[in-house]
Design a protein around this motif. Structure first.
Motif, short mmCIF file in Angstrom:
data_model
loop_
_atom_site.label_atom_id
_atom_site.label_comp_id
_atom_site.label_asym_id
_atom_site.label_seq_id
_atom_site.Cartn_x
_atom_site.Cartn_y
_atom_site.Cartn_z
N GLN A 100 72.34 50.65 50.19
CA GLN A 100 71.94 50.88 48.44
C GLN A 100 70.90 50.13 48.01
O GLN A 100 69.87 50.54 47.38
N ARG A 104 67.48 51.71 46.64
CA ARG A 104 67.00 51.70 44.90
C ARG A 104 65.65 50.61 44.47
O ARG A 104 65.11 51.02 43.56
N PRO A 123 74.65 57.40 54.79
CA PRO A 123 75.15 57.50 53.43
C PRO A 123 75.57 58.76 52.82
O PRO A 123 76.28 58.72 51.83
N LEU A 131 75.63 56.27 47.02
CA LEU A 131 74.24 56.45 46.66
C LEU A 131 73.93 57.08 45.39
O LEU A 131 73.28 56.54 44.60
N THR A 135 74.18 54.00 42.81
CA THR A 135 72.78 53.51 42.67
C THR A 135 71.85 54.61 41.73
O THR A 135 70.85 54.57 41.35
#
Length: 393
Positions: A100, A104, A123, A131, A135
């Motif tokens: 994550q 990001r 993910p 995700l 995020t």
């Protein structure tokens, strides 16, 4: 976590069933690998005491314990950065958090919230949509074939993306890897699109024999790499994100924001340092012996006249691979337990369904070859296959 356990954690068996399985698999003297989730609390505390006694072999005994980082945690970060050939690394409590944070951070730098990855990547399959939900990123898939995307697929993908994430090996496709030339080409294709490259290297440690390259050369293809400390190195838990210094410093900010900056983590850090010192050098021998085990499984199934089976890949790319048989998962798991209880042998553990997209009437399991498995000859494997099959209806 047990390899199948990561997949089926939302569908855990009843406590009594799980206890019986764990007891049977833990007590058996002949097995290809061990897993900590089969241990009792008392056994695990015993290992922690042993680790405490040997901790000075992996770090400075006069170093203070960590407090929100530092101490053994800082030593672990330094060691990981050195092993992977990056300027810096940061320790995180979980791989999900590491992914994550990395993705990001790259989204902020590239200006694109789109991550290109495989639909079987961690993910997408094992993080409950974190995700996007946490995020705010979006994913796109260059291929849905059960392998790493090709350079052409990345180059010709119709949707723009800022980051290409490659899982090495691709666990849910059978722990498969591309060739070295294919990996270099797909990374180059991403660069042509001005995308950064992030490796999900939870199991990167065992990829070196397949590629015929050292870890710094493999990791050096990417802009950042995440690695795990428990999947192959036998650590308690934990992960690290390695990359440029400015990325790692930003990752530390997000580590705090995500609630991952724990007060003290020195037992986890020490177990990871132990894994780097003792298990990492052994991984090439595990990879080599996995090929012996895979050959023995094929020979055993053929000798028994099993009408259909699959060992995938035929020649394992790492020390882990998959086996498929034409039975339901419950029947095969029950046979695994019965074999352990009657023959003191663990050949397989939990079996699982291939899911909605897989063929009906078959199940798969994941096989790992580690230190206990090095003693097995191909003949031992064939004998264990025959014994396992005797427990099937």
């Amino acid at each position: 976590m047990d390899e199948a356990g990561e997949r089926d954690e939302m569908n855990e068996p009843e406590p009594d069933v799980r206890r019986r399985r764990a007891a049977a698999w833990s007590a058996a003297r002949r097995k290809l690998w061990t897993t900590p989730v089969e241990s009792t609390v008392g056994e695990s505390l015993g290992r922690l005491a042993e680790l405490a006694g040997r901790g000075t072999a992996f770090t400075d005994p006069h170093e203070l314990v960590d407090s929100y980082g530092g101490g053994p945690v800082a030593e672990l970060e330094r060691r990981v950065a050195e092993l992977l050939g990056f300027p810096a690394a940061v320790f995180l409590p979980t791989g999900t958090m590491a992914q994550q944070v990395a993705l990001r951070c790259w989204a902020g730098r590239t200006g694109s919230p789109v991550v290109a990855l495989h639909p079987l990547a961690h993910p997408e399959v094992h993080e409950n949509g974190a995700l996007g939900a946490v995020t705010g990123l979006r994913t796109t898939h260059p291929t849905d074939e059960p392998r790493t995307p090709t350079a052409r697929e990345v180059r010709d993908h119709p949707e723009p993306f800022g980051t290409l994430m490659l899982e090495l090996p691709l666990r849910d496709a059978g722990f498969t890897l591309p060739t070295w030339a294919e990996l270099v080409d797909v990374v180059d294709a991403a660069r042509e699109r001005d995308a950064v490259v992030h490796f999900d290297g939870a199991r990167l440690w065992e990829c070196a024999p397949h590629f015929g390259r050292g870890l710094p050369e493999i990791a050096g293809l990417a802009d950042s790499v995440y690695v795990s400390f428990y999947k192959s190195l036998g650590g308690l838990s934990g992960a690290a994100l390695a990359g440029p210094e400015d990325l790692v410093e930003e990752a530390r900010v997000w580590l705090h924001r995500y609630g991952g900056l724990l007060f003290q983590q020195f037992p986890t850090a020490l177990s990871a340092l132990r894994g780097l010192a003792l298990e990492l050098p052994r991984l090439p021998s595990y990879v080599a012996h996995a090929r012996v085990v895979a050959d023995g499984l094929r020979a055993g199934f053929e000798e028994a006249g099993v009408p259909w089976f699959r060992v995938h890949p035929e020649t394992p790319h790492t020390h882990q691979f998959r086996v498929w048989l034409p039975y339901d998962p419950e029947t095969l798991t029950a046979a695994s337990v019965s074999l352990a209880e009657t023959s003191d042998t663990v050949l397989f553990r939990r079996w699982f369904s291939p899911g909605a997209g897989g063929p009906p009437g078959v199940a798969a399991t994941e096989v790992t070859v580690a230190a206990p498995g090095l003693a097995w000859t191909e003949a031992d494997v064939r004998e264990a296959v025959a014994a396992f099959l005797s427990h099937l209806p």
